[in-house]
Write a protein that holds these residues in place. Structure first.
Motif, PDB file in Angstrom:
ATOM      1  N   ASP A  11      11.939 -50.620   8.175  1.00  0.00           N
ATOM      2  CA  ASP A  11      10.532 -50.272   8.023  1.00  0.00           C
ATOM      3  C   ASP A  11      10.257 -49.912   6.575  1.00  0.00           C
ATOM      4  OD1 ASP A  11       7.946 -49.972   8.916  1.00  0.00           O
ATOM      5  OD2 ASP A  11       8.480 -48.600  10.506  1.00  0.00           O
ATOM      6  N   GLU A  12       8.981 -49.861   6.233  1.00  0.00           N
ATOM      7  CA  GLU A  12       8.607 -49.460   4.876  1.00  0.00           C
ATOM      8  C   GLU A  12       7.305 -48.674   4.899  1.00  0.00           C
ATOM      9  OE1 GLU A  12       6.235 -52.910   2.551  1.00  0.00           O
ATOM     10  OE2 GLU A  12       8.314 -53.404   3.010  1.00  0.00           O
ATOM     11  N   PHE A  13       7.171 -47.837   3.884  1.00  0.00           N
ATOM     12  CA  PHE A  13       5.970 -47.045   3.668  1.00  0.00           C
ATOM     13  C   PHE A  13       5.457 -47.388   2.276  1.00  0.00           C
ATOM     14  CE2 PHE A  13       8.609 -44.585   6.519  1.00  0.00           C
ATOM     15  CZ  PHE A  13       7.732 -44.025   7.424  1.00  0.00           C
ATOM     16  N   ASN A  14       4.148 -47.457   2.127  1.00  0.00           N
ATOM     17  CA  ASN A  14       3.545 -47.656   0.814  1.00  0.00           C
ATOM     18  C   ASN A  14       2.696 -46.440   0.488  1.00  0.00           C
ATOM     19  OD1 ASN A  14       4.377 -50.435   0.017  1.00  0.00           O
ATOM     20  ND2 ASN A  14       3.467 -50.897   2.001  1.00  0.00           N
ATOM     21  N   ILE A  15       3.100 -45.722  -0.549  1.00  0.00           N
ATOM     22  CA  ILE A  15       2.398 -44.516  -0.998  1.00  0.00           C
ATOM     23  C   ILE A  15       1.973 -44.765  -2.439  1.00  0.00           C
ATOM     24  CG2 ILE A  15       2.577 -42.031  -1.422  1.00  0.00           C
ATOM     25  CD1 ILE A  15       2.799 -42.762   1.546  1.00  0.00           C
ATOM     26  N   GLU A  16       0.672 -44.759  -2.668  1.00  0.00           N
ATOM     27  CA  GLU A  16       0.107 -45.106  -3.966  1.00  0.00           C
ATOM     28  C   GLU A  16       0.682 -46.459  -4.382  1.00  0.00           C
ATOM     29  OE1 GLU A  16       0.955 -41.668  -6.352  1.00  0.00           O
ATOM     30  OE2 GLU A  16      -0.506 -40.460  -5.283  1.00  0.00           O
ATOM     31  N   ASN A  17       1.381 -46.546  -5.493  1.00  0.00           N
ATOM     32  CA  ASN A  17       1.967 -47.814  -5.933  1.00  0.00           C
ATOM     33  C   ASN A  17       3.468 -47.857  -5.683  1.00  0.00           C
ATOM     34  OD1 ASN A  17      -0.478 -48.835  -6.869  1.00  0.00           O
ATOM     35  ND2 ASN A  17      -0.255 -47.793  -8.834  1.00  0.00           N
ATOM     36  N   ASN A  18       3.965 -47.040  -4.774  1.00  0.00           N
ATOM     37  CA  ASN A  18       5.396 -46.956  -4.494  1.00  0.00           C
ATOM     38  C   ASN A  18       5.707 -47.510  -3.115  1.00  0.00           C
ATOM     39  OD1 ASN A  18       6.309 -45.339  -6.880  1.00  0.00           O
ATOM     40  ND2 ASN A  18       4.775 -43.947  -6.049  1.00  0.00           N
ATOM     41  N   LYS A  19       6.807 -48.272  -3.047  1.00  0.00           N
ATOM     42  CA  LYS A  19       7.260 -48.803  -1.775  1.00  0.00           C
ATOM     43  C   LYS A  19       8.547 -48.078  -1.388  1.00  0.00           C
ATOM     44  CE  LYS A  19       8.969 -53.051  -1.295  1.00  0.00           C
ATOM     45  NZ  LYS A  19       9.059 -54.524  -1.079  1.00  0.00           N
ATOM     46  N   ILE A  20       8.521 -47.421  -0.228  1.00  0.00           N
ATOM     47  CA  ILE A  20       9.681 -46.708   0.307  1.00  0.00           C
ATOM     48  C   ILE A  20      10.182 -47.507   1.499  1.00  0.00           C
ATOM     49  CG2 ILE A  20      10.493 -44.567   1.352  1.00  0.00           C
ATOM     50  CD1 ILE A  20       8.041 -43.217  -0.099  1.00  0.00           C
ATOM     51  N   GLU A  21      11.443 -47.947   1.421  1.00  0.00           N
ATOM     52  CA  GLU A  21      12.024 -48.760   2.490  1.00  0.00           C
ATOM     53  C   GLU A  21      13.120 -47.972   3.197  1.00  0.00           C
ATOM     54  OE1 GLU A  21      12.524 -53.112   1.264  1.00  0.00           O
ATOM     55  OE2 GLU A  21      12.472 -52.007  -0.643  1.00  0.00           O
TER      56      GLU A  21
ATOM     57  N   GLU B  94       9.327 -39.994   9.824  1.00  0.00           N
ATOM     58  CA  GLU B  94       8.211 -39.167   9.380  1.00  0.00           C
ATOM     59  C   GLU B  94       8.304 -38.980   7.874  1.00  0.00           C
ATOM     60  OE1 GLU B  94       7.504 -36.297  13.254  1.00  0.00           O
ATOM     61  OE2 GLU B  94       8.700 -35.517  11.605  1.00  0.00           O
ATOM     62  N   LEU B  95       7.264 -39.373   7.165  1.00  0.00           N
ATOM     63  CA  LEU B  95       7.174 -39.171   5.725  1.00  0.00           C
ATOM     64  C   LEU B  95       6.304 -37.942   5.496  1.00  0.00           C
ATOM     65  CD1 LEU B  95       7.904 -40.252   2.912  1.00  0.00           C
ATOM     66  CD2 LEU B  95       5.773 -41.570   2.985  1.00  0.00           C
ATOM     67  N   LYS B  96       6.879 -36.931   4.837  1.00  0.00           N
ATOM     68  CA  LYS B  96       6.182 -35.661   4.644  1.00  0.00           C
ATOM     69  C   LYS B  96       6.166 -35.265   3.176  1.00  0.00           C
ATOM     70  CE  LYS B  96       7.669 -33.809   9.114  1.00  0.00           C
ATOM     71  NZ  LYS B  96       8.376 -32.706   9.771  1.00  0.00           N
TER      72      LYS B  96
ATOM     73  N   GLY C 121       5.721 -30.329   3.646  1.00  0.00           N
ATOM     74  CA  GLY C 121       5.664 -30.014   5.070  1.00  0.00           C
ATOM     75  C   GLY C 121       4.516 -30.659   5.821  1.00  0.00           C
ATOM     76  N   VAL C 122       3.664 -31.398   5.113  1.00  0.00           N
ATOM     77  CA  VAL C 122       2.514 -32.056   5.736  1.00  0.00           C
ATOM     78  C   VAL C 122       2.880 -33.513   6.036  1.00  0.00           C
ATOM     79  CG1 VAL C 122       0.107 -32.767   5.416  1.00  0.00           C
ATOM     80  CG2 VAL C 122       0.894 -30.559   4.526  1.00  0.00           C
ATOM     81  N   LEU C 123       2.652 -33.929   7.258  1.00  0.00           N
ATOM     82  CA  LEU C 123       2.953 -35.289   7.678  1.00  0.00           C
ATOM     83  C   LEU C 123       1.974 -36.267   7.030  1.00  0.00           C
ATOM     84  CD1 LEU C 123       4.657 -37.105   9.580  1.00  0.00           C
ATOM     85  CD2 LEU C 123       2.899 -36.727  11.317  1.00  0.00           C
ATOM     86  N   LEU C 124       2.520 -37.215   6.246  1.00  0.00           N
ATOM     87  CA  LEU C 124       1.694 -38.249   5.621  1.00  0.00           C
ATOM     88  C   LEU C 124       1.593 -39.482   6.511  1.00  0.00           C
ATOM     89  CD1 LEU C 124       3.070 -38.121   1.952  1.00  0.00           C
ATOM     90  CD2 LEU C 124       1.024 -36.999   2.856  1.00  0.00           C
TER      91      LEU C 124
END
Length: 113
Positions: free
Chosen positions: A4-14, A69-71, A74-77
């Motif tokens: 899976d991957e997450f995109n936060i602003e211009n960052n890709k987290i895999e 869970e991407l946090k 402590g806040v769930l994004l």
């Protein structure tokens, strides 16, 4: 295998999870975390001036999925679910049987049965 991957602003987290339970997290293609997990872990992620964590949670005999869970502070994004690979469950099942037989054989030989 990329799960899976997450995109936060211009960052890709895999998030990657191997058949042997090795979890890896990549930030913009660069590995920032690699750990063994049986039931889940916390991976720290530095996004410039921001600190985030990616938590993986896996219940072996539940829904056969990994909860991610991407946090930040402590806040769930974001929250996502990844189905586990059937091969991974079979490998661990076979490892368990192999260890059980090995321990049984060792104990019977040590105790003279």
């Amino acid at each position: 295998m990329k799960d899976d991957e997450f995109n936060i602003e211009n960052n890709k987290i895999e998030f990657l999870n191997s058949i042997f339970g090795i979890e890896s997290v990549l930030l913009n293609g660069k590995r920032i975390s690699k750990k063994f997990s049986f039931s889940g872990l916390t991976h720290e992620i530095k996004l410039h001036a921001r600190d985030a964590i990616l938590e993986s949670k896996y219940k072996q005999f539940d829904k056969k999925e990994i909860k991610l869970e991407l946090k930040e502070n402590g806040v769930l994004l974001k929250e996502q679910f990844v189905k586990t690979d059937k091969k991974q469950r079979y490998v661990w099942f076979l490892i368990g049987i192999g260890l059980g037989i090995t321990i049984y054989e060792l104990l019977t030989s040590l105790l003279g049965y």
